[in-house]
Design a protein around this motif. Sequence first.
Motif, short mmCIF file in Angstrom:
data_model
loop_
_atom_site.label_atom_id
_atom_site.label_comp_id
_atom_site.label_asym_id
_atom_site.label_seq_id
_atom_site.Cartn_x
_atom_site.Cartn_y
_atom_site.Cartn_z
N GLY A 30 59.26 37.46 103.44
CA GLY A 30 59.86 36.48 102.84
C GLY A 30 59.18 35.07 103.07
O GLY A 30 58.79 34.74 103.87
N GLU A 62 59.79 38.31 99.14
CA GLU A 62 60.64 37.32 98.50
C GLU A 62 60.23 35.86 98.49
O GLU A 62 59.49 35.49 99.51
N THR A 64 62.14 32.23 98.32
CA THR A 64 63.51 31.55 98.16
C THR A 64 62.96 29.96 98.14
O THR A 64 62.32 29.50 98.81
N THR A 91 62.96 34.51 93.62
CA THR A 91 63.69 35.56 93.47
C THR A 91 65.11 35.15 94.03
O THR A 91 66.29 35.57 93.86
N GLN A 92 64.93 33.98 94.72
CA GLN A 92 66.41 33.13 95.40
C GLN A 92 66.42 31.91 95.19
O GLN A 92 65.23 31.07 95.46
#
Length: 351
Positions: A30, A62, A64, A91-92
């Motif tokens: 991430g 990911e 964020t 993604t976030q």
Amino acid sequence: MFGFSIYLSAPITSKIKKKINRLAKAGFSGVFTSLNLPEDDPAVLLDRLSELGAECRRLRIELTVDISTAALERLSISLDKVHELTDLGVTQLRIDDGIPMPSVAELSQKMGIVLNASTISEEDISLLQENHANFENLEAWHNYYPRKNTGLEETWFDQRNAWLKENGFTVTAFAPGDSDLRGPVYATLPTLESGRYQHPLSAALNLLQNNVDNVYIGDEGLQVETAAQFDSYFRFNTLLLHANAEVNIPEYLSDGEFIFHQRPDVARDSVRLREGRSLKEGTIEPANVKERSRGAITLDNKLAQRYEGELQLIKCDLPADPTVNVLGYISPSDFGLLENCEAGQAIQLVF
């Protein structure tokens, strides 16, 4: 899951991309970044985010992004058009406290949303439930604290995390880096004050023992050797410890390939390596007998009788013992990892 940070105050250069690739290969899955940079041109920020997002997509990790209502306005992105960010590879979204819970609930139907772990209340959870939030897309992340003496206290942190998990949240916190520290304070970026200047892997493992599910490195950099230690732990559950010899050492230590294990009965003052006595070759004469300071690597000599050949990593300062030879020392930067050696922990010594 473990992640790392890449900030958009500088271009996403080929050097940055190589670092992302290196950390992804080391097991990180991430990336965290922020759009809360009011001094930067919005168009430049979005271009850099697009480059970072493309790299994360390519590596299937990911992304964020920390965002505030003010930043969304500055970027001319409304809450009902968050697809403009997901189209860039996000993604976030980690959102600030200014966004009302009904809006958070609506956003959670579209993508992953990260809430402030320190400020979520029971009332917030009720509002999210009433507005049909998708709790599978909601996580709770703690802040990092750039200024010394402002990081969180461990007991409160642990209790808070237990409450969050009881309410169904996945919890994430930040460990410090050890390279490319972020200004203007340059005092690392941890969640816990106790972790501020710890070895990054040691700080990360300590967080996992405090009801934390995922750990991100707050600072942008990890030294190459530190990234290798994360890689060793991710892939083989092995703590890789750097060491320096002070005298001639046995061949089974010098090749750096042998994997030792801490005994199942964990000692208070030392890490006892269970393979030591079985590897002994010939008689071990007393040599370099002196005070055993923290980090010392010791070998019991013939005066220890049936303990002859025992290998230990010393966790605290101990006096000299005529039955114990000092072979060398763990690198000071790795001292903290000695406290993370649990029962049966695999350990590799690299001289």
